[in-house]
Design a protein around this motif. Structure first.
Motif, short mmCIF file in Angstrom:
data_model
loop_
_atom_site.label_atom_id
_atom_site.label_comp_id
_atom_site.label_asym_id
_atom_site.label_seq_id
_atom_site.Cartn_x
_atom_site.Cartn_y
_atom_site.Cartn_z
N ILE A 263 95.16 47.69 89.50
CA ILE A 263 96.10 46.67 90.89
C ILE A 263 96.38 48.22 91.06
O ILE A 263 97.16 49.53 91.15
CB ILE A 263 97.30 46.13 90.96
CG1 ILE A 263 96.61 45.09 89.49
CG2 ILE A 263 98.06 45.76 91.75
CD1 ILE A 263 97.91 44.18 89.28
N ILE A 264 96.54 48.31 93.06
CA ILE A 264 96.45 49.55 93.63
C ILE A 264 97.98 48.77 95.15
O ILE A 264 97.03 47.91 95.86
CB ILE A 264 95.23 50.08 95.02
CG1 ILE A 264 94.36 50.81 92.84
CG2 ILE A 264 95.88 51.06 94.96
CD1 ILE A 264 93.42 51.62 93.89
N HIS A 294 83.87 40.75 98.97
CA HIS A 294 84.73 39.58 98.16
C HIS A 294 86.14 39.27 98.39
O HIS A 294 86.23 39.03 99.78
CB HIS A 294 85.27 41.74 97.36
CG HIS A 294 84.48 41.99 96.69
ND1 HIS A 294 83.52 42.23 95.72
CD2 HIS A 294 84.12 43.27 97.49
CE1 HIS A 294 82.71 43.01 95.14
NE2 HIS A 294 82.83 43.79 96.42
N SER A 295 86.48 38.30 97.76
CA SER A 295 88.01 37.74 97.26
C SER A 295 88.54 38.16 98.13
O SER A 295 88.64 39.51 98.21
CB SER A 295 88.33 37.08 96.44
OG SER A 295 87.35 36.52 95.76
N SER A 296 89.35 37.83 99.20
CA SER A 296 90.17 38.57 100.07
C SER A 296 90.58 37.61 101.42
O SER A 296 90.39 36.65 101.75
CB SER A 296 89.40 39.87 101.64
OG SER A 296 88.21 39.50 101.91
N LYS A 479 83.46 45.58 82.69
CA LYS A 479 83.77 44.53 83.44
C LYS A 479 85.03 45.39 83.98
O LYS A 479 85.76 45.60 83.45
CB LYS A 479 83.92 43.49 83.57
CG LYS A 479 82.51 42.77 83.21
CD LYS A 479 82.93 40.78 82.92
CE LYS A 479 81.47 39.84 82.66
NZ LYS A 479 82.12 38.82 82.33
N THR A 480 84.68 45.22 85.19
CA THR A 480 86.11 45.76 86.64
C THR A 480 86.69 44.91 87.35
O THR A 480 86.19 44.57 88.47
CB THR A 480 86.15 47.57 86.49
OG1 THR A 480 85.51 47.81 85.97
CG2 THR A 480 87.02 48.14 87.35
N LEU A 481 87.52 44.74 87.45
CA LEU A 481 88.08 44.10 88.39
C LEU A 481 89.61 44.98 89.03
O LEU A 481 90.12 45.89 88.66
CB LEU A 481 89.58 42.88 88.31
CG LEU A 481 90.31 42.65 88.94
CD1 LEU A 481 89.46 42.13 90.65
CD2 LEU A 481 90.69 41.65 88.76
N VAL A 482 89.41 45.50 90.46
CA VAL A 482 90.28 46.41 91.46
C VAL A 482 91.02 45.29 92.89
O VAL A 482 90.25 44.69 93.33
CB VAL A 482 89.36 47.64 91.72
CG1 VAL A 482 90.64 47.86 93.23
CG2 VAL A 482 89.26 48.05 90.88
N VAL A 483 92.43 45.49 92.58
CA VAL A 483 92.87 44.48 93.57
C VAL A 483 93.68 45.58 94.44
O VAL A 483 94.12 46.52 94.32
CB VAL A 483 94.21 43.58 92.69
CG1 VAL A 483 94.89 42.42 94.15
CG2 VAL A 483 93.39 42.55 91.40
N VAL A 484 93.50 45.40 95.57
CA VAL A 484 94.34 46.56 96.60
C VAL A 484 94.63 45.45 97.03
O VAL A 484 94.34 44.70 98.20
CB VAL A 484 93.50 47.42 97.38
CG1 VAL A 484 93.85 48.06 98.00
CG2 VAL A 484 91.94 47.83 96.30
N LEU A 524 90.41 41.56 96.44
CA LEU A 524 90.17 41.13 94.83
C LEU A 524 88.59 42.17 94.43
O LEU A 524 87.43 41.10 94.55
CB LEU A 524 90.28 39.92 94.49
CG LEU A 524 91.82 39.96 94.40
CD1 LEU A 524 92.65 39.38 95.29
CD2 LEU A 524 91.84 38.51 93.72
N TRP A 525 88.29 42.96 94.53
CA TRP A 525 87.12 44.06 94.51
C TRP A 525 86.39 43.69 92.73
O TRP A 525 87.14 44.18 91.84
CB TRP A 525 86.63 45.43 95.01
CG TRP A 525 85.56 46.62 94.46
CD1 TRP A 525 84.17 46.46 94.81
CD2 TRP A 525 85.01 47.17 93.44
NE1 TRP A 525 82.86 47.06 94.57
CE2 TRP A 525 84.03 47.44 94.15
CE3 TRP A 525 85.88 47.71 91.92
CZ2 TRP A 525 83.15 48.07 92.46
CZ3 TRP A 525 85.06 47.36 91.19
CH2 TRP A 525 83.62 48.01 91.34
N THR A 526 85.87 43.30 92.47
CA THR A 526 84.75 43.49 91.03
C THR A 526 82.99 44.13 91.06
O THR A 526 82.38 43.64 91.96
CB THR A 526 84.96 41.93 90.42
OG1 THR A 526 83.90 40.98 91.78
CG2 THR A 526 86.57 41.69 90.30
#
Length: 633
Positions: A263-264, A294-296, A479-484, A524-526
């Motif tokens: 999470i950023i 991506h979901s945004s 698997k990686t999830l990045v939330v900005v 929400l990038w994956t």
């Protein structure tokens, strides 16, 4: 025969006793008390008497006024000046003693909520007499009761030496009370601007600096404002379980295929093209491309221009800061015990949880709060030796390096929370020549042009850092999830100057205006396939989606928040919006009763659960699978 007095006491010689000199005495005594208190604290501080030079002289004058007002108020109530002086002096002695001891133990100033949490007070009191903990505590209590008893007896039986007439007592009490109310609530009064011009600020974001600038008296007084949480109705274990709506309270177990979560929370991340201005190039080209794939969407922040800690609190806990009194900071006022939050839930699911923030650890009390929220480690400014800078702040490139270092070890899944600094104000710094993006047109003043040019340059650098991070993570096998997302809109001039000039902000305030001044981008990038979703909700409503994308089942409270977001996606102190797009009356937030299933009832339950987790018995806490099975009927 009665002897005639030597000096006849005729009416000519009789003069009423003046109350002027006692009032002057109150003022002088207050000067002495404040001076002795601050000097005593300085003597026992690590910097010694040099710390006195950091005090704002006008803040010290206000402190003298506060002590004078308190003493005068007691004098008006008891009609005993000596007893009033003794009470004030005793309270100040007790407070400064605890403050000194707390600073010696944990290098933090004494705060008003320390007295509300009895465990903190009792943990400090015994250390005043090392080795005599229980004896010191009991003896101090008995002594206090005895002193108060003697004073009460003196008020009841003694003759006042400096009595006030009835009208005088009333006038003194009214003036003293008025002064105290103005000082306590100055944040909400026009006088705040006058205070700010003379450098008097309630620096709630940094209580150490708050104390160093304003002294112990003002810092304690200002931090008393708005600490009480309200449950919004009857509070009991049964009421809390009913509010959860039957959702399981089981904590997440270790997933079969863990997903690393990053999470950023980017400082003041916002899309300046929404101002309707033209720029020579897009400040956020990479983020914009991510939002298409991506979901945004937009998150509604609880803050504007500052108050990062409240946005962070909402994201990590799923609770809304709207239920806390205005001006309060849950990190500093209410998170005094372990709280179910994203890091604690991921830790219980087998993750290593790490917070990264390239600034002082004590800001917003993060060094105290993060362990209570479940973080295993906290990398702060001291962990960034000789970092690359963006203006006065550590650059986002340094934060990206730390994230990649943590993710390089794949023996244990990671939950990372990074709070960046490079896009932080001030934005009125002189240009360095590296700012390549031009603000075109003549709608902005020269001052606003400078602010915006600095801001978009910082955004472009942050966008490049994000691109480097995600390009490296795209090829990961795990698997990686990045939330900005952004914490709040940037402060672009006083009184919304740049927003006004661009036509983005205008008065009168409306619900839609309030919401648009709180909207920050989120993506929400994956690196794995997920359905794309358009988001528009409060920051607190995002927590369940993060758990779901990571493959973790939602425990009771977060399941409730997820369901509530389908009814009331926007819950802010001054804005309520339903899933149908209707703006709802914010005064209904405090309604104690509501029809079951109505939006008012959802809000009532949300408030009750927030109270339970912060100020109540935490009946809604997630439990282990074994505990849930044992408690099941």
């Amino acid at each position: 025969m009665v002897r005639r007095p030597r000096i006849p006491q005729t009416l000519f010689f009789q003069k009423p006793r003046s109350n002027l000199w006692p009032l002057v005495g109150v003022l002088l005594a207050s000067v002495v008390l404040v001076g002795v208190m601050e000097l005593t604290i300085a003597v026992f501080s690590s910097t010694g008497l040099e710390s006195i030079a950091q005090r704002n002289a006008l803040s010290m004058l206000l402190s003298v006024g506060v002590i004078s007002a308190v003493m005068s108020l007691l004098w008006a109530v008891t009609n005993r000046l000596g007893i009033s002086l003794a009470l004030v002096a005793s309270a100040m002695l007790f407070t400064l003693t605890l403050h000194i001891r707390k600073v010696q133990l944990i290098d933090r100033p004494l705060m008003p909520w320390d007295f509300l949490e009895w465990r903190q007070v009792t943990s400090l009191a015994p250390t005043l007499v090392p080795g005599g903990g229980a004896v010191a505590a009991i003896g101090s209590g008995l002594l206090m009761v005895a002193v108060l008893g003697l004073m009460a007896r003196g008020v009841a039986r003694g003759q006042p030496r400096y009595p006030l007439p009835k009208a005088g007592r009333r006038n003194v009490a009214l003036v003293a009370l008025a002064y105290l109310l103005v000082i306590i609530f100055q944040q909400h009064l026009p006088i705040r601007r006058a205070f700010n011009r003379f450098g008097i600020y309630h620096q709630v974001w940094d209580q150490r600096s708050n104390f160093q600038m304003n002294g112990l008296t003002l810092m304690m007084l200002w931090n008393w404002e708005g600490l009480r949480l309200e449950s919004g109705g009857d509070y009991s274990q049964a009421q809390v379980h009913a509010a959860l709506g039957g959702h399981s309270g089981a904590a997440p177990a270790v997933p079969a295929e863990p997903v690393d979560v990053v999470i950023i929370m980017a400082e003041s991340l916002w899309d300046p093209t929404r101002l309707g201005l033209t720029f020579s190039e897009d400040p956020l080209p990479y983020l914009r491309s991510l939002m298409q794939d991506h979901s945004s969407g937009q998150l509604v922040s609880p803050a504007f221009g500052g108050g990062t800690a409240n946005a962070e609190f909402e994201l990590l806990t799923g609770m809304s800061s709207a239920f806390a009194p205005e001006g309060s900071v849950p990190y500093q006022h209410y998170v005094l015990k372990p709280v179910d939050a994203l890091p604690s839930l991921f830790r219980r699911a087998g993750y290593r949880t790490v917070a990264i923030h390239p600034f002082h650890a004590f800001y917003w009390s993060r060094d105290v709060v993060y362990p209570l929220l479940g973080f295993d480690a906290f990398q702060s400014l001291t962990d960034f030796p000789s970092p690359r800078l963006e203006g006065p702040w550590v650059s986002d490139e340094e934060v990206v390096d730390r994230i990649l270092q943590e993710l390089a070890d794949e023996r244990q899944p990671r939950f990372l929370m990074a709070v960046t600094m490079s896009t932080h104000g001030p934005y009125n710094l002189p240009l360095t020549g590296e700012e390549k993006i031009e603000v075109q047109g003549d709608r902005l003043s020269a001052d606003s042009q400078l602010l915006l040019k600095n801001y978009v340059h910082k955004l472009r650098q942050a966008d490049k850092a994000l691109e480097r991070l995600l390009q490296q993570l795209a090829s990961r096998k795990r698997k990686t999830l990045v939330v900005v997302f952004g914490d709040h809109l940037p402060m672009l001039g006083s009184d919304y100057a740049a927003y006004r000039e661009a036509g983005y902000f205008h008065e009168p305030w409306t619900d839609s205006q309030r919401e648009r001044m709180a909207e920050v981008p989120v993506v929400l990038w994956t690196n794995f396939a997920t359905p794309r979703e358009d988001l528009h909700l409060s920051i607190s409503m995002l927590s369940p989606r993060i758990l779901e994308l990571a493959g973790l089942p939602l425990p009771g409270f977060f399941a409730f928040v997820s369901e509530m977001s389908t009814v009331l996606p926007v819950v802010r102190r001054d804005v309520l919006r339903s899933a149908k797009g209707e703006y709802l009356p914010v005064d209904k937030k405090d309604a104690g009763t509501a029809e079951p299933g109505s939006w008012e009832d959802w809000l009532r339950r949300y408030r009750l659960l927030t109270y339970d987790r912060l100020a109540g018995e935490n009946f809604s806490a997630a439990q282990s699978q074994g505990a849930v099975s044992a408690d099941a009927p």
